[in-house]
Design an enzyme around this catalytic site. Structure first.
Site, PDB file in Angstrom:
ATOM      1  N   ILE A  78     -12.411   3.813  14.510  1.00  0.00           N
ATOM      2  CA  ILE A  78     -13.465   4.372  15.360  1.00  0.00           C
ATOM      3  C   ILE A  78     -14.631   3.389  15.484  1.00  0.00           C
ATOM      4  CG2 ILE A  78     -15.130   6.272  15.536  1.00  0.00           C
ATOM      5  CD1 ILE A  78     -12.861   7.734  13.616  1.00  0.00           C
ATOM      6  N   ARG A 134      -2.562  -2.221  -3.465  1.00  0.00           N
ATOM      7  CA  ARG A 134      -3.756  -1.403  -3.301  1.00  0.00           C
ATOM      8  C   ARG A 134      -3.645  -0.222  -4.269  1.00  0.00           C
ATOM      9  NH1 ARG A 134      -5.126   2.965   1.264  1.00  0.00           N
ATOM     10  NH2 ARG A 134      -7.257   3.357   0.620  1.00  0.00           N
ATOM     11  N   HIS A 139     -12.867   2.938  -0.123  1.00  0.00           N
ATOM     12  CA  HIS A 139     -12.913   1.912   0.937  1.00  0.00           C
ATOM     13  C   HIS A 139     -13.646   0.653   0.468  1.00  0.00           C
ATOM     14  CE1 HIS A 139     -12.802   5.447   4.001  1.00  0.00           C
ATOM     15  NE2 HIS A 139     -11.594   4.902   3.956  1.00  0.00           N
ATOM     16  N   GLU A 185      -8.240  -5.099   5.387  1.00  0.00           N
ATOM     17  CA  GLU A 185      -8.064  -4.795   3.971  1.00  0.00           C
ATOM     18  C   GLU A 185      -6.900  -5.584   3.368  1.00  0.00           C
ATOM     19  OE1 GLU A 185      -8.441  -0.580   5.156  1.00  0.00           O
ATOM     20  OE2 GLU A 185      -9.277  -0.283   3.182  1.00  0.00           O
ATOM     21  N   ARG A 193     -11.162  16.011   7.299  1.00  0.00           N
ATOM     22  CA  ARG A 193     -11.920  16.406   6.104  1.00  0.00           C
ATOM     23  C   ARG A 193     -13.309  16.905   6.491  1.00  0.00           C
ATOM     24  NH1 ARG A 193     -10.886  10.867   3.180  1.00  0.00           N
ATOM     25  NH2 ARG A 193      -8.615  10.960   3.072  1.00  0.00           N
ATOM     26  N   GLY A 204     -12.894   5.483  10.091  1.00  0.00           N
ATOM     27  CA  GLY A 204     -11.495   5.688  10.479  1.00  0.00           C
ATOM     28  C   GLY A 204     -11.174   7.157  10.287  1.00  0.00           C
ATOM     29  N   ASN A 205      -9.889   7.499  10.133  1.00  0.00           N
ATOM     30  CA  ASN A 205      -9.547   8.894   9.816  1.00  0.00           C
ATOM     31  C   ASN A 205     -10.314   9.349   8.587  1.00  0.00           C
ATOM     32  OD1 ASN A 205      -7.737   9.816  11.784  1.00  0.00           O
ATOM     33  ND2 ASN A 205      -6.162   8.468  10.934  1.00  0.00           N
ATOM     34  N   ASN A 264       0.863  -1.176   0.000  1.00  0.00           N
ATOM     35  CA  ASN A 264       0.000   0.000   0.000  1.00  0.00           C
ATOM     36  C   ASN A 264       0.903   1.230   0.000  1.00  0.00           C
ATOM     37  OD1 ASN A 264      -1.814   2.025   0.487  1.00  0.00           O
ATOM     38  ND2 ASN A 264      -2.736   1.081   2.298  1.00  0.00           N
ATOM     39  N   PHE A 307      -9.940  10.561  17.694  1.00  0.00           N
ATOM     40  CA  PHE A 307     -11.129  10.432  18.543  1.00  0.00           C
ATOM     41  C   PHE A 307     -10.790  10.154  20.010  1.00  0.00           C
ATOM     42  CE2 PHE A 307     -15.108  10.291  15.891  1.00  0.00           C
ATOM     43  CZ  PHE A 307     -14.521  10.844  14.766  1.00  0.00           C
ATOM     44  N   ARG A 308      -9.605   9.578  20.258  1.00  0.00           N
ATOM     45  CA  ARG A 308      -9.212   9.363  21.663  1.00  0.00           C
ATOM     46  C   ARG A 308      -8.990  10.702  22.346  1.00  0.00           C
ATOM     47  NH1 ARG A 308      -5.284   4.618  19.609  1.00  0.00           N
ATOM     48  NH2 ARG A 308      -5.206   6.128  17.936  1.00  0.00           N
TER      49      ARG A 308
HETATM   50  P1  ADP Z   1      -7.101   5.278   8.939  1.00  0.00           P
HETATM   51  O1  ADP Z   1      -6.744   3.844   8.627  1.00  0.00           O
HETATM   52  O2  ADP Z   1      -8.187   5.847   8.092  1.00  0.00           O
HETATM   53  O3  ADP Z   1      -5.904   6.188   9.073  1.00  0.00           O
HETATM   54  P2  ADP Z   1      -8.047   4.170  11.474  1.00  0.00           P
HETATM   55  O4  ADP Z   1      -9.015   3.183  10.937  1.00  0.00           O
HETATM   56  O5  ADP Z   1      -6.783   3.684  12.063  1.00  0.00           O
HETATM   57  O6  ADP Z   1      -7.748   5.307  10.400  1.00  0.00           O
HETATM   58  O7  ADP Z   1      -8.826   5.049  12.572  1.00  0.00           O
HETATM   59  C1  ADP Z   1      -8.217   6.070  13.301  1.00  0.00           C
HETATM   60  C2  ADP Z   1      -9.177   6.524  14.404  1.00  0.00           C
HETATM   61  O8  ADP Z   1      -9.554   5.378  15.159  1.00  0.00           O
HETATM   62  C3  ADP Z   1      -8.583   7.523  15.370  1.00  0.00           C
HETATM   63  O9  ADP Z   1      -9.453   8.633  15.531  1.00  0.00           O
HETATM   64  C4  ADP Z   1      -8.458   6.756  16.680  1.00  0.00           C
HETATM   65  O10 ADP Z   1      -8.833   7.562  17.766  1.00  0.00           O
HETATM   66  C5  ADP Z   1      -9.430   5.618  16.540  1.00  0.00           C
HETATM   67  N1  ADP Z   1      -8.856   4.417  17.176  1.00  0.00           N
HETATM   68  C6  ADP Z   1      -7.966   3.572  16.633  1.00  0.00           C
HETATM   69  N2  ADP Z   1      -7.630   2.586  17.513  1.00  0.00           N
HETATM   70  C7  ADP Z   1      -8.298   2.842  18.658  1.00  0.00           C
HETATM   71  C8  ADP Z   1      -8.374   2.207  19.936  1.00  0.00           C
HETATM   72  N3  ADP Z   1      -7.686   1.101  20.203  1.00  0.00           N
HETATM   73  N4  ADP Z   1      -9.186   2.767  20.858  1.00  0.00           N
HETATM   74  C9  ADP Z   1      -9.906   3.878  20.565  1.00  0.00           C
HETATM   75  N5  ADP Z   1      -9.876   4.516  19.385  1.00  0.00           N
HETATM   76  C10 ADP Z   1      -9.092   4.012  18.444  1.00  0.00           C
END
Ligand code: ADP
Length: 395
Positions: free
Chosen positions: A331, A90, A179, A383, A240, A209-210, A7, A283-284
């Site tokens: 998330i 990917r 996605h 994925e 975004r 996710g992000n 990827n 989100f944390r």
């Molecule tokens: P991407 O792959 O699109 O970069 P992710 O699917 O990893 O994103 O999602 C990132 C989000 O998921 C962040 O906002 C994070 O806070 C939340 N997140 C990821 N892992 C955890 C976890 N173990 N506990 C709580 N929130 C999590």
């Protein structure tokens, strides 16, 4: 069969080596800061992560380092390059040309290049990764797996914009969705968990996710999704904006003395949860902020959950019903608070929350009560495994 899943981003490269017979991950890792300096984090299964700082002037150098680590006497998991049987790449945008994964040939590469304009940040990087791998492994079969392919089943009424039809004819301007690999994987897994044939099941997948998108999957096929021509449309996301009144672009450009490209950049990178909260896109951090009394963190979480619930409602309408809703990605798999806020808005569908189920994170769980009219699940996405399966199927 050992499948290397790649990827590639503009300055990063994520990889996994998967044994397709057992579906075990033999090793995984990430190259960052490619073209700047170069850091490789490599994790062989069951061992500690090793961090290697080494110059990566281009993606070829990064792929070379990855192969060196995979075959390293200490950190490696295979003895030589010849143990890599196939590579799955990917690719973000396949336009209207790719409704499924494809074995990579010169024609396929040319067709991916033709989609570059639709994803100028992603596709060129994906192609650089393909070329780098071909260079180092000329005899290994490679497969392109597209983020957009799964959504090619959307009907025209879902993918057309209310713009002059000529823009579709001239520029292929339409909704594509992203996605797709994750939406397909999670929808199939959800049907399996339910013990139902996906062909007779209506599922709404929330990939949160992000980057975040929702997909209506009717009979195993995508019939609508929230992302559009680009991944900017739809839900409010980490950084975004998601969908906004398009007139805002010209308004902000005038007020802030910026070009449209600069405004789009702000909508991609400085908006969403980060823009609303002023604290973070993660989100944390937002939950922590909310618990400490930060009203804007709370507002950001409420806006996000509200939009998710509203799109779920829209997709119940799109499919004239729904059997199950699945939450996935960072998330969706982990954020108990967001899932609860969303489900609280869905009482009209006969959904009630199973508090114990919803308190769990990162595992396949029923999070509605078993007697809910619509069942709600957490289903972790994978994925890389989906790409490995597609690759094996084609080679
Ligand atoms: P991407 O792959 O699109 O970069 P992710 O699917 O990893 O994103 O999602 C990132 C989000 O998921 C962040 O906002 C994070 O806070 C939340 N997140 C990821 N892992 C955890 C976890 N173990 N506990 C709580 N929130 C999590």
């Amino acid at each position: 069969m050992n499948v290397l899943v790649m990827n590639c981003g503009s300055s990063s490269l994520k990889y996994q080596l998967i044994d397709s017979d057992t579906e075990a991950v033999l090793a995984k890792g990430l190259c960052e800061r490619i073209t700047i300096d170069g850091v490789l984090k490599h994790t062989p299964a069951g061992k500690e992560t090793v961090v290697i700082e080494s110059p990566m002037p281009d993606h070829k150098a990064a792929v070379k380092l990855v192969i060196e680590q995979l075959t390293d006497p200490v950190n490696g998991v295979i003895t030589s390059l010849s143990e890599i049987d196939a590579v799955g790449h990917r690719v973000v945008h396949g336009g209207e040309k790719f409704a499924s994964s494809f074995l990579i040939t010169d024609e396929v590469i040319a067709a991916i290049e033709a989609c570059n304009e639709l994803a100028p940040l992603h596709n060129p990087a994906n192609l650089i990764g393909i070329h780098a791998c071909q260079n180092l492994m000329p005899d290994v079969p490679m497969v392109a797996v597209f983020d957009t392919a799964f959504h090619q089943t959307m009907p025209a009424k879902a993918y057309m914009y209310g713009l002059p039809y000529a823009y579709y004819e001239k520029y292929k301007m339409r909704k594509y969705g992203f996605h797709g690999t994750s939406h397909s994987f999670v929808a199939h897994r959800t049907a399996e968990i339910m013990g139902r044939d996906i062909k007779d099941t209506k599922i709404i997948v929330c990939h949160l996710g992000n980057g975040a998108s929702i997909c209506a999957v009717d009979g195993g096929q995508s019939v609508d999704t929230t992302m559009g021509l680009t991944p900017l449309e739809g839900l409010v996301m980490g950084t975004r904006s998601g969908s906004v009144d398009p007139a805002i672009l010209a308004y902000v450009a005038n007020k802030e003395n910026k070009s449209i490209d600069q405004v789009i950049n702000i909508m991609n990178k400085e908006s969403g949860m980060l823009g609303i909260s002023g604290v973070s896109s993660d989100f944390r951090d937002l939950e922590k902020g909310m618990q400490e009394g930060n009203e804007r963190c709370k507002l950001a979480l409420e806006i996000f959950s509200y939009k998710v619930a509203c799109y779920i409602g829209a997709y119940v309408a799109a499919m004239n019903g729904v059997d199950a809703i699945a939450f996935t990605a960072g998330i969706g798999e982990n954020n108990v608070f967001v899932r609860r806020l969303v489900m609280e808005q869905l009482g009209y569908l006969g959904i009630s929350i199973d508090e114990e189920g919803n308190s769990r994170r990162g595992e396949e769980t029923l999070i509605s009560t078993a007697d809910s009219k619509v069942l709600v699940y957490t289903v972790p996405t994978n994925e890389e495994l989906a790409i490995a399966r597609e690759t094996v199927a084609l080679v």
